[in-house]
Write an enzyme that holds these catalytic residues in place. Structure first.
Site, mmCIF file in Angstrom:
data_model
loop_
_atom_site.group_PDB
_atom_site.id
_atom_site.type_symbol
_atom_site.label_atom_id
_atom_site.label_comp_id
_atom_site.label_asym_id
_atom_site.label_seq_id
_atom_site.Cartn_x
_atom_site.Cartn_y
_atom_site.Cartn_z
ATOM 1 N N ASN A 216 -52.997 8.562 -42.083
ATOM 2 C CA ASN A 216 -53.399 8.162 -43.330
ATOM 3 C C ASN A 216 -54.488 9.374 -44.179
ATOM 4 O O ASN A 216 -54.420 9.556 -45.419
ATOM 5 C CB ASN A 216 -53.840 6.831 -43.801
ATOM 6 C CG ASN A 216 -52.967 6.097 -43.519
ATOM 7 O OD1 ASN A 216 -51.561 6.145 -43.580
ATOM 8 N ND2 ASN A 216 -53.244 4.843 -42.589
ATOM 9 N N CYS A 333 -44.814 -2.046 -46.475
ATOM 10 C CA CYS A 333 -46.133 -1.683 -45.459
ATOM 11 C C CYS A 333 -47.485 -2.210 -46.318
ATOM 12 O O CYS A 333 -47.739 -1.699 -47.416
ATOM 13 C CB CYS A 333 -45.956 -0.286 -45.279
ATOM 14 S SG CYS A 333 -47.208 0.478 -44.151
#
Ligand code: SF4
Length: 340
Positions: A216, A333
């Site tokens: 991320n 998600c």
């Protein structure tokens, strides 16, 4: 005896210890329960021929995968909620792929990791799942919901490496050829970056089991803000652990990168990510950010996602753009734990 806790060898040992029986009955019991989902195992020929033993065995066997109390559908995707014996609820998602179904399982009720983009993280931590509560999700997907599950991903609620031993035992049971028969290369464990889990897994004989990292951001400041685990395990330590991990020949890590507009989607972010990944064999999944309560960010537009992906591809990174599924039933998600 909680049958969903046991590998075939362990079941054989238990039958031997308790009843003086062996592999013959263990294999039959395993076949009936794990292959056929048949709670009336005692009706099969191996058991009808030994009524006294079967009577005792029936009272010893517990088969409690949890009760599926709700299901939500979006096209062919199904999210189901399982109520556990203490009343806690967990979520699992069945995701249709081209030729089979993938089951996304939970490993904890809630999670301690507190990732900002994740609804489960916002719930806080309640408890670890027991082995049978993890394998029970596969049992229910196959035999209660009648889905053909071929792949497992530990990407549901919880950080799998924070519940290490039960997760590994559940994987061994899912992999058992005479039972669920899911190949290790079809099982992926996803971590936020707990390196003690990565190191422990490296020392285990589980060839082909796939490791995914929720990455991320490739700079510590952004990643620590998004994922507090990065404050104690910064990117450099994570990379070192991955570099020492024994991948199989042609094996690679799966990196997941949730693209968040204005936060981690710039060209500078893409270049930094490529540089971080470069020495590692990685397949990178780019995932547009899903709406999550209290997290006021959105995903970049398709054109910006494409530009981000192209920069990585130009630098030699293998990139897959995943389109968002399951948003309408909060099964996307980062959304597990939300009310639909
Ligand atoms: S993304 Fe995974 S590790 Fe992070 S809070 Fe959510 S469930 Fe936990």
């Amino acid at each position: 005896m909680q049958i969903l806790d046991l590998t075939l060898d362990q079941l054989t040992g238990r039958l031997n210890q308790t009843f003086g029986k062996g592999r013959f009955h263990a294999t039959a019991l395993y076949r009936e329960i794990f292959k056929s989902g048949n709670p009336n195992f005692f009706e099969s020929k191996e058991f009808t021929s030994s009524p006294a033993f079967t009577r005792q065995l029936k009272h010893k066997i517990n088969l409690t995968p949890g009760q599926v109390v709700e299901t939500f559908k979006e096209n062919n995707l199904t999210k189901f909620i399982t109520k556990l014996s203490d009343g806690e609820k967990i979520e699992s998602v069945i995701i249709p792929m081209t030729n089979h179904q993938t089951l996304c399982v939970s490993s904890q009720v809630g999670c301690k990791m507190g990732c900002r983009f994740c609804e489960t993280g916002r719930m806080g931590f309640k408890r670890n799942l027991k082995i049978f509560e993890i394998t029970g999700q596969l049992f229910n997907a196959r035999f209660t919901l009648k889905e053909k599950i071929k792949n497992i991903v530990f990407m549901g609620m919880g950080e799998p490496f924070d519940n290490f031993d039960p997760v590994i035992q559940a994987i061994r049971i899912m992999n058992e050829q005479k039972g669920f028969d899911i190949a290790l290369r079809h099982i992926t464990v996803s971590t936020s970056g707990l390196i003690n889990g990565i190191e422990k897994l490296a020392g285990m004989d589980m060839p082909g089991l796939r490791l995914a990292i929720s990455i991320n951001a490739a700079d510590d400041k952004t990643r620590s803000w998004l994922m507090p685990v990065n404050k104690t395990i910064p990117l450099i330590s994570l990379k070192k652990a991955l570099q020492s991990f024994p991948l199989t020949k042609r094996g690679c890590f799966l990196f997941e990168y949730i693209l968040i507009k204005g936060l981690n989607d710039s060209q500078k972010d893409a270049i930094r990510l490529a540089d971080y990944i470069k020495p590692l064999p990685v397949r990178l999944n780019l995932i547009p950010c899903n709406p999550v309560n209290g997290f006021n960010y959105e995903s970049p537009c398709d054109a910006d996602m494409h530009k981000f992906a192209q920069t990585l591809t130009n630098k030699g990174i293998f990139v897959i753009k995943r389109w968002t599924r399951g948003q309408s039933v909060a099964a996307g998600c980062g959304q597990l734990g939300q009310k639909c």
